[in-house]
Design an enzyme around this catalytic site. Structure first.
Site, PDB file in Angstrom:
ATOM      1  N   TYR A 199      16.074  30.221   7.863  1.00 49.34           N
ATOM      2  CA  TYR A 199      14.683  31.078   8.391  1.00 49.34           C
ATOM      3  C   TYR A 199      14.783  31.175  10.077  1.00 49.34           C
ATOM      4  CZ  TYR A 199      13.097  30.723   3.618  1.00 49.34           C
ATOM      5  OH  TYR A 199      12.846  30.938   2.139  1.00 49.34           O
ATOM      6  N   MET A 204      11.994  24.636   2.159  1.00 48.13           N
ATOM      7  CA  MET A 204      11.360  23.971   1.101  1.00 48.13           C
ATOM      8  C   MET A 204      12.240  22.918   0.319  1.00 48.13           C
ATOM      9  SD  MET A 204       8.631  25.418  -1.854  1.00 48.13           S
ATOM     10  CE  MET A 204       7.643  25.988  -0.453  1.00 48.13           C
ATOM     11  N   LYS A 241       0.973  -1.176   0.109  1.00 43.52           N
ATOM     12  CA  LYS A 241       0.160  -0.097   0.001  1.00 43.52           C
ATOM     13  C   LYS A 241       0.950   1.087   0.086  1.00 43.52           C
ATOM     14  CE  LYS A 241      -0.302  -0.311   5.028  1.00 43.52           C
ATOM     15  NZ  LYS A 241      -1.220  -0.867   6.389  1.00 43.52           N
ATOM     16  N   ARG A 285     -11.249   0.088  13.420  1.00 38.71           N
ATOM     17  CA  ARG A 285     -11.202   0.654  12.497  1.00 38.71           C
ATOM     18  C   ARG A 285     -11.843   0.361  11.250  1.00 38.71           C
ATOM     19  NH1 ARG A 285      -4.722   1.486  10.833  1.00 38.71           N
ATOM     20  NH2 ARG A 285      -5.123  -0.586  10.174  1.00 38.71           N
TER      21      ARG A 285
HETATM   22  C1  LIG Z   1      -0.544  -1.791   6.811  1.00 38.66           C
HETATM   23  C2  LIG Z   1      -1.034  -3.101   7.137  1.00 38.66           C
HETATM   24  C3  LIG Z   1      -0.353  -4.301   7.178  1.00 38.66           C
HETATM   25  C4  LIG Z   1       1.118  -4.274   7.299  1.00 38.66           C
HETATM   26  O1  LIG Z   1       1.718  -3.496   8.541  1.00 38.66           O
HETATM   27  P1  LIG Z   1       3.432  -3.505   8.706  1.00 38.66           P
HETATM   28  O2  LIG Z   1       3.354  -3.242  10.190  1.00 38.66           O
HETATM   29  O3  LIG Z   1       3.630  -2.427   7.780  1.00 38.66           O
HETATM   30  O4  LIG Z   1       3.839  -4.761   8.671  1.00 38.66           O
HETATM   31  C5  LIG Z   1      -0.614  -5.463   7.617  1.00 38.66           C
HETATM   32  N1  LIG Z   1      -2.243  -5.452   7.592  1.00 38.66           N
HETATM   33  C6  LIG Z   1      -2.968  -4.277   7.306  1.00 38.66           C
HETATM   34  C7  LIG Z   1      -4.337  -4.826   7.769  1.00 38.66           C
HETATM   35  C8  LIG Z   1      -2.322  -3.106   7.215  1.00 38.66           C
HETATM   36  O5  LIG Z   1      -3.304  -2.163   7.196  1.00 38.66           O
END
Ligand SMILES: *Cc1c(COP(=O)(O)O)cnc(C)c1O
Length: 365
Positions: A260, A308, A39, A138
């Site tokens: 800055y 930046m 992801k 969640r």
């Molecule tokens: C992001 C995620 C993972 C991977 O988690 P890591 O801690 O990066 O290994 C696995 N399962 C779900 C549902 C996730 O959202």
């Protein structure tokens, strides 16, 4: 992404190290299988390149968050690989999932109903993952929704359940009692689907031991070199290196200031090196006055604010720091977790924020 001959900044992704990390995790969970979570554009390192390299190494399961990410990864890996989308099935998306051969996570009874209806319309069985919420609050079926589903399994008509899964809340804290509580809850739900493969452990979850492995592990961060064991030596190899070019070097005398807000003031003669990376590159501004870059094994502390486009470094003790040379912002001397500590965040955020302005190079396995 085009790579110019002399990039101002360069992200190098070592796909060999990535593959080595996946093999290491796969060996730890065997005989369970090992997926890859890709992801957020493969945790910022390029989902297509990452997924291709891992598919070639034998990875057969990929998880993404968004449908759009699933479409990109679907095109990058062989059809025999499964691509599962964690977000869940939203109204109007069923046909896209079906036609593109993507597997949705079903996170509530409405999503189960939509997918079952899509299967009836298409006259075929459609694959899905079923996500049980065991404590994250969640995504996933609440305990009440899960109980009603088990009482009426006809709701799953037309659905080929390929995975039942849940997600750990505190896997990086091994002695947190919530781990065992979630494990017990997940065991309860998966017992209703003994023939379906079960998936529970993320990266840190793998290190909680065999009872957490079930049939399919889902590591993300550890593949990309983030330490799955915070506070302990990192068993994974570093994957991403970020280097930036020195644009200019100057000597300043007290009481001159740097950057800055004049937040850093010289109290001795200081050699300042200005490098071509900034928060527009996704390099966090909270590294101001906290980060350390490296050249030829010498540390270059950040001076003043990250701006930046530029970072200013104390190169007083680094004769190698001359215009045109690259400095290491992240890599063997500055592991992602050390950068994250200095920035006041976690390694995940350092990686996923990596920007699109610098050049990228991939080292093939
Ligand atoms: C992001 C995620 C993972 C991977 O988690 P890591 O801690 O990066 O290994 C696995 N399962 C779900 C549902 C996730 O959202």
């Amino acid at each position: 992404m085009s790579v110019t001959a002399q990039p101002a900044a360069l992200l190098t992704v070592d796909l060999g190290a990535l593959v080595a990390n996946w093999r290491d995790l796969a060996a730890r969970v065997a005989p369970a299988a090992c997926a890859a979570v890709v992801k957020a554009d493969g945790y910022g390192l390029g989902a297509v390149a990452v997924a291709r390299a891992l598919a070639r190494a034998g990875c057969r399961d990929f998880f993404v968050a968004r449908l759009s990410e699933g479409l990109a990864v679907r095109d990058a890996v062989p059809e025999s690989c499964r691509v599962t989308v964690l977000d869940g099935l939203m109204t109007g998306e069923a046909e896209i999932y079906r036609r593109r051969g993507l597997t949705p996570c079903l996170n509530d009874p409405g999503q189960v109903a939509m997918w079952s209806q899509a299967a009836a319309r298409a006259g075929e069985k459609l694959p899905a993952a079923l996500h049980f919420d065991t404590g994250m609050s969640r995504l996933g079926l609440s305990p009440a929704d899960a109980a009603s589903l088990l009482a009426d399994t006809a709701a799953l008509d037309g659905i080929e359940l390929v995975t039942v899964m849940s997600h750990l809340v505190s896997s990086e804290v091994p002695d947190d009692p919530i781990n065992a509580a979630q494990l017990a809850a997940f065991r309860g739900w998966r017992a209703a689907f003994p023939a379906v493969r079960a998936s529970f452990a993320n990266s840190s979850g793998i290190f909680l031991g065999a009872p957490y492995h079930f049939d399919l592990a889902r590591p993300g961060c550890a593949l990309y070199g983030v330490n799955p064991l915070p506070g302990k030596p990192n068993p994974m190899r570093g994957v991403a290196t970020l280097e930036a070019r020195i644009l200019q070097v100057r000597e300043i005398e007290p009481p001159q200031t740097v950057g800055y807000g004049a937040s850093w003031r010289a109290n001795r003669r200081t050699k300042v090196a200005t490098v071509a990376c900034g928060y527009a590159d996704g390099w966090l501004r909270t590294l101001s006055g906290k980060g350390t870059a490296w050249i030829d094994g010498k540390p270059l502390p950040y001076l003043g604010r990250v701006s930046m486009d530029l970072i200013t470094l104390d190169a007083s003790d680094a004769p190698a720091a001359v215009p045109g040379r690259m400095v290491e912002l992240m890599g063997p001397n500055a592991p992602v977790d050390a950068v994250a500590d200095a920035a006041g965040t976690i390694g995940y955020e350092i990686l996923v924020r990596l920007g699109q302005r610098f050049a990228r190079a991939y080292i093939e396995p």
